[in-house]
Design an enzyme around this catalytic site. Structure first.
Site, PDB file in Angstrom:
ATOM      1  N   SER A 226     -50.638 -24.821  40.979  1.00  0.00           N
ATOM      2  CA  SER A 226     -50.493 -25.020  42.208  1.00  0.00           C
ATOM      3  C   SER A 226     -49.400 -24.205  42.895  1.00  0.00           C
ATOM      4  CB  SER A 226     -50.237 -26.231  42.823  1.00  0.00           C
ATOM      5  OG  SER A 226     -51.783 -27.124  42.561  1.00  0.00           O
TER       6      SER A 226
ATOM      7  N   GLU B 147       0.810  -1.427  -0.017  1.00  0.00           N
ATOM      8  CA  GLU B 147       0.050   0.019   0.081  1.00  0.00           C
ATOM      9  C   GLU B 147       0.803   1.227  -0.011  1.00  0.00           C
ATOM     10  OE1 GLU B 147      -3.317   0.221  -0.128  1.00  0.00           O
ATOM     11  OE2 GLU B 147      -3.306  -1.928  -0.359  1.00  0.00           O
TER      12      GLU B 147
END
Length: 810
Positions: free
Chosen positions: A464, A87
């Site tokens: 319950s 680069e």
């Protein structure tokens, strides 16, 4: 001649002045017209939301961009060399603009007439990515050059490289080099060899086409070019170069790794965060620390998975997914590809049967490996004829499967086991009763299959397991654990349609006069209904608000005593926390703290705290909604549920400090267990998303989940009992009548009472056990009892005795 000299001198002066003016203009433009470069020192990159456990382990990442910022000193030197080789070879020599590169780009423009990418340094790319568009114009290029010079003047070379390597796009939603390493290789950047670093370095030139997933051939060619440039620049030697060039691609898609499986809790936190801050949560790098404990979450995950698979096996094998035909060596590769398309579900792995013996099978996995399932992993698979009946126990493999069958397999301690994805669902939540912190949450069997969180969103009847709230209401009205109520037939007319409701105990037996402790312990339905009728519906509904239940969730009929409310498991955990923390209504929460990318504290939870004595001065104390004497009595009875009642299986945990209640709804559609000690409240639920019978009680389907979780959650923790509060006394009572007993009564037992409700010596309790129910709640209101016909609401067969044995004393 003099005229010529004067002309030249004037031209020189004019040129110098012009240069000075141009320089001044450029400097002015750079300083006052170009963007402020100082912001790059504190730039906020778009970073996804990360959600962690309370102990700092990653649960989930949310956001379009996968980015994990990394500082320059953490970036491997070979990667920097690879980037610079391709680069910007002269990066550390130029001042942001590479004149040689610009010259080459200019020559190319003259020759071809086209503007290209050449000449852009890394600094210029940083300027473009942060401040400019990608539109190719001479004006933009000039601004790019000037910005690059300005950036180089303000920032170090290392800082510029750090910005570039964290900003650049690498394809597949990966931004920055660390995210790229994890997406393509499932590793941290510092774990990658040179060939993989070179692969990553080559992607930014064309992220969509040069990434190894989109175009492996082009990506390999680009990688090799990067390696060649590194070799030419003498960053690597010939031997390293040859090995790296020959290395296989080895790239595949990896989601960003998580350390703890808690997707339902992560989604709950994400939803709340979006309500608090909006869409910025996906880009501003919030680090959210939840209340989830990583160890507790692992225990809950395993408990739900193991016990739901066990439930599913008890109800038979439903058969193979499909059949691939006759196995042959020539079609194994094709079978592997077909298996790869079948998802793994909560670690259940797809496989195909390729060989069978009398009592074993050999199966092919998607990765090409062959595994053997012994008879111990097959013998459970009785054929499910329908929801109610199973076939005969198999004796041979051929009675279960045939060659080519596609199945799921489960890794167990002794090898592999035949498995199937459960049709039923389950959920579990555990919270700290002192603060409401959610320490574990499992909202279903598999999040990828179903993202519906049954802990927070499934409104189900609790059966319950709801009874303790009704009994607590009765204790506040002066009724006691020794109060005797008649367990006898009840017939209630529903005035809306003149239908009759005849509730029953589970085993259709009647036990006569029954103390409330026994009624709770054995989950007696008829006693609970009579008790609710006596204390009054309006009073009870108003009382239940203390636990966090809304009146709209509570049916205005006597069926409420059997748990026909519509509640979530998280609400049940909140309600049971009131019993566990001596009467305080805490609020469950999951977000503990939020930090920025700079680790600044943005938010800190300040939960309501349950505290009776010696409270922290900075704590916000939760509302004290019921007395500690009331919670002491409820907890005493609920400990008996485990020691002598419907949850005796939990005695295997060898702890006396545990209390809880089973719950089963009509036709066994829902199974529950809610249990606790003073340090933790946990609720387990099992049921079908589209209601149908489980054919099991809460003690069979839900209790094992709770037990497995608590076994590990409390491992090594000493038993923790709440001290007997002032205002509680114990007295000897008659085992059968509940009356105060004389000192020489051989049938006497000790029972706890709130001091104001201690019976007088040798006198009877209120004669409530013969009370008749006429469909009203004692306050003139109709009980309705709508929708309750046939409701059993109990939790398994009783032991056939009404008042069996002495109540435990704690």
């Amino acid at each position: 001649m003099n005229h010529l000299f004067r002309l030249i001198r004037r031209l020189i002066i004019l040129s110098l002045v012009s240069c000075a003016l141009v320089t001044a203009g450029v400097l002015y433009y750079m300083e006052y017209e170009l963007q402020d470069i100082d912001a790059l020192n504190t730039v906020q990159l778009q970073v996804p939301l990360q959600i962690f456990t309370h102990d700092g382990k990653l649960i989930a990442t949310f956001g379009e961009k996968r980015r994990i910022p990394i500082s320059y000193d953490k970036i491997p030197q070979p990667l920097i060399q690879a980037i610079l080789s391709t680069e910007d070879q002269r990066y550390f020599q130029h001042n942001g603009v590479d004149l040689q590169g610009l010259g080459r780009a200019a020559i190319r423009l003259v020759k071809t007439g086209r503007k290209g990418e050449g000449g852009s340094t890394i600094t210029m790319q940083v300027a473009r990515s942060f401040y400019l568009t990608r539109r190719k114009t001479f004006a933009r290029k000039l601004r790019e050059i000037l910005l690059a010079i300005k950036i180089e003047h303000k920032l170090t070379k290392q800082k510029i490289l750090e910005l570039y390597l964290n900003k650049v796009f690498f394809g597949n939603r990966a931004y920055g080099v660390e995210a790229a390493a994890q997406i393509y290789y499932g590793k941290h950047l510092n774990e990658l060899p040179i060939d993989q670093l070179a692969m990553i370095a080559g992607i930014p030139q064309a992220p969509s086409t040069l990434n190894p997933l989109a175009n492996p051939e082009a990506a390999t060619k680009r990688r090799n070019h990067v390696l060649t440039r590194m070799y030419e620049e003498r960053y690597i030697d010939a031997d390293t170069y040859k090995k790296a060039i020959a290395a296989p691609l080895n790239a595949s898609y990896h989601d960003l790794p998580t350390e703890v499986k808690a997707p339902y809790a992560a989604e709950l936190a994400r939803t709340q965060l979006e309500q608090m801050y909006g869409d910025i949560i996906y880009t501003d790098g919030f680090k959210v620390y939840t209340t989830i404990d990583s160890h507790m979450q692992d225990y809950a995950n395993h408990a739900v998975r193991d016990q739901l698979l066990a439930y599913d096996q008890r109800h038979g094998y439903r058969g193979a997914l499909q059949n691939f035909g006759s196995p042959d060596l020539n079609n194994m590769e094709n079978w592997e590809k077909r298996l790869q398309k079948i998802p793994t579900v909560n670690e259940l792995i797809p496989a195909a049967v390729v060989e069978m013996t009398e009592q074993t099978i050999t199966a092919l996995r998607a990765d090409g490996k062959l595994i053997i399932i012994p008879w111990s992993g097959l013998s459970w698979a009785r054929k499910q004829l329908n929801a109610d009946y199973l076939g005969r126990k198999p004796e041979r493999s051929s009675q279960i499967l045939k060659l080519g069958d596609v199945i799921y397999i489960n890794k167990v301690s002794h090898g592999y086991q035949l498995a199937q994805i459960p049709k039923a669902e389950a959920g579990m939540v555990a919270i700290n009763p002192k603060s409401g912190a959610i320490i574990s949450m499992v909202g279903g069997f598999d999040y990828q299959t179903s993202k519906f969180n049954r802990i927070t969103h499934a409104l189900r009847q609790p059966g319950s397991s709801f009874k303790p709230f009704v009994y607590s209401a009765a204790f506040d009205k002066g009724y006691t654990l020794a109060t005797v109520i008649n367990d006898a037939p009840i017939v209630i007319e529903n005035p809306s349609d003149n239908s009759l409701w005849r509730p029953q105990n589970t085993n259709h037996k009647f036990y006569g006069p029954t103390r409330l402790r026994t009624a709770i312990m054995q989950s007696r339905n008829l006693v609970s209904i009579r008790l609710l009728s006596i204390i009054g519906m309006s009073y009870t509904i108003d009382y239940l608000k203390r636990f966090g239940f809304a009146p709209s969730q509570l049916p205005p009929g006597l069926s409420l005593a059997l748990g026909t409310a519509q509640v979530t498991p998280l609400q049940m955990a909140q309600g049971f926390s009131v019993f566990a923390n001596s009467g305080f209504r805490i609020v469950p929460y999951v977000i503990d703290a939020i930090r920025s990318t700079q680790d600044e504290l943005i938010y800190q939870a300040k939960p309501l705290i349950a505290c009776l004595n010696h409270c922290d001065k900075d704590s916000v104390i939760a509302p004290h909604v019921i007395s500690e004497q009331n919670t002491f009595l409820v907890t005493s009875a609920l400990r008996d549920v485990i020691q002598n009642g419907t949850a005796t299986a939990a005695k295997q945990l060898n702890r006396k400090d545990l209390a809880g209640k089973t719950g089963t709804t009509q036709n066994q559609v829902d199974a529950w267990f809610a249990g606790y000690n003073p340090d933790i409240v946990a609720v387990a639920w099992v049921g079908f998303d589209f209601p149908q019978s489980l054919h099991e009680y809460g003690s069979q389907a839900a209790l094992p989940i709770w037990m497995q979780f608590m076994q590990y959650a409390l491992k090594g923790a000493p038993e923790h009992f709440v001290e007997e509060p002032t205002g509680i006394v114990s007295a000897r009572i008659d085992l059968y009548t509940g009356r105060r007993a004389s000192s020489d009564d051989p049938d006497a037992m000790f029972e706890y009472f709130m001091t104001p409700y201690l019976p007088e010596n040798e006198t009877a309790q209120d004669d409530t056990y013969g009370n008749e129910i006429d469909g009203s709640d004692g306050s003139g209101e109709s009980n309705g009892a709508s929708g309750a016909n046939g409701l059993d609401g109990s939790d398994g067969p009783d032991d056939g005795m009404a008042n069996d044995g002495q109540a435990s004393v704690y």
